[in-house]
Design a protein around this motif. Structure first.
Motif, short mmCIF file in Angstrom:
data_model
loop_
_atom_site.label_atom_id
_atom_site.label_comp_id
_atom_site.label_asym_id
_atom_site.label_seq_id
_atom_site.Cartn_x
_atom_site.Cartn_y
_atom_site.Cartn_z
N THR A 85 46.21 42.21 16.41
CA THR A 85 45.13 41.29 15.20
C THR A 85 44.86 39.38 15.77
O THR A 85 44.01 39.61 16.05
N ASN A 86 46.03 38.86 15.37
CA ASN A 86 46.66 37.87 15.02
C ASN A 86 46.37 36.68 16.30
O ASN A 86 46.33 36.09 16.24
N GLU A 123 38.28 37.17 17.64
CA GLU A 123 39.96 38.27 17.84
C GLU A 123 39.74 38.47 19.50
O GLU A 123 39.51 39.35 20.25
#
Length: 131
Positions: A85-86, A123
């Motif tokens: 996700t990051n 993202e």
């Protein structure tokens, strides 16, 4: 699952149909969205061909009768079991995620130019000259 609260289920990716769609639409590249959904899976599979009457078909059959009788042929991959996700750079993705994406690009004969790792616009990983 978002509204009902039920757990979401993921089916395996049929790369043969993506290859066909890419071909008939003349795509130069594709976007893979929500790679993060696969983060916790132990194993992943990609359908790379179909089996019909003992014969392996690598292309999507034009005959619907044949299509209704095919059996998917899968390649299996180890999952990465870590959050993506990051991550905002392709090189920082887990090795198993990169192997999965590379093989998918090979099977569909189309470059992957975007990978999203969440629902937000920020993202997103833009990929250049990797595949």
């Amino acid at each position: 699952g978002t509204v009902t609260g039920r757990a979401r289920r993921c089916g395996w990716l049929d790369a043969c149909v993506i290859k066909y769609a890419s071909y008939i639409n003349g795509l130069d590249s594709i976007a893979i969205t929500r790679l993060d959904i696969l983060d916790e899976l132990e194993k992943l599979k990609i359908c790379v061909a179909y089996k019909y009457n003992g014969e392996i078909l690598e292309d999507y059959p034009a005959d619907l009768d044949i299509l209704s009788k095919v059996e998917p042929v899968y390649e299996e991959f180890d999952g990465w079991k870590t959050s993506t996700t990051n991550i905002r750079e392709y090189d920082k993705l887990p090795e198993n995620a990169k192997k999965y994406l590379k093989r998918l690009s090979e099977v569909i004969d189309t470059e992957i130019s975007i990978v999203s790792v969440g629902a937000g616009r920020d993202e997103t990983i833009i990929i250049k000259d990797i595949f």
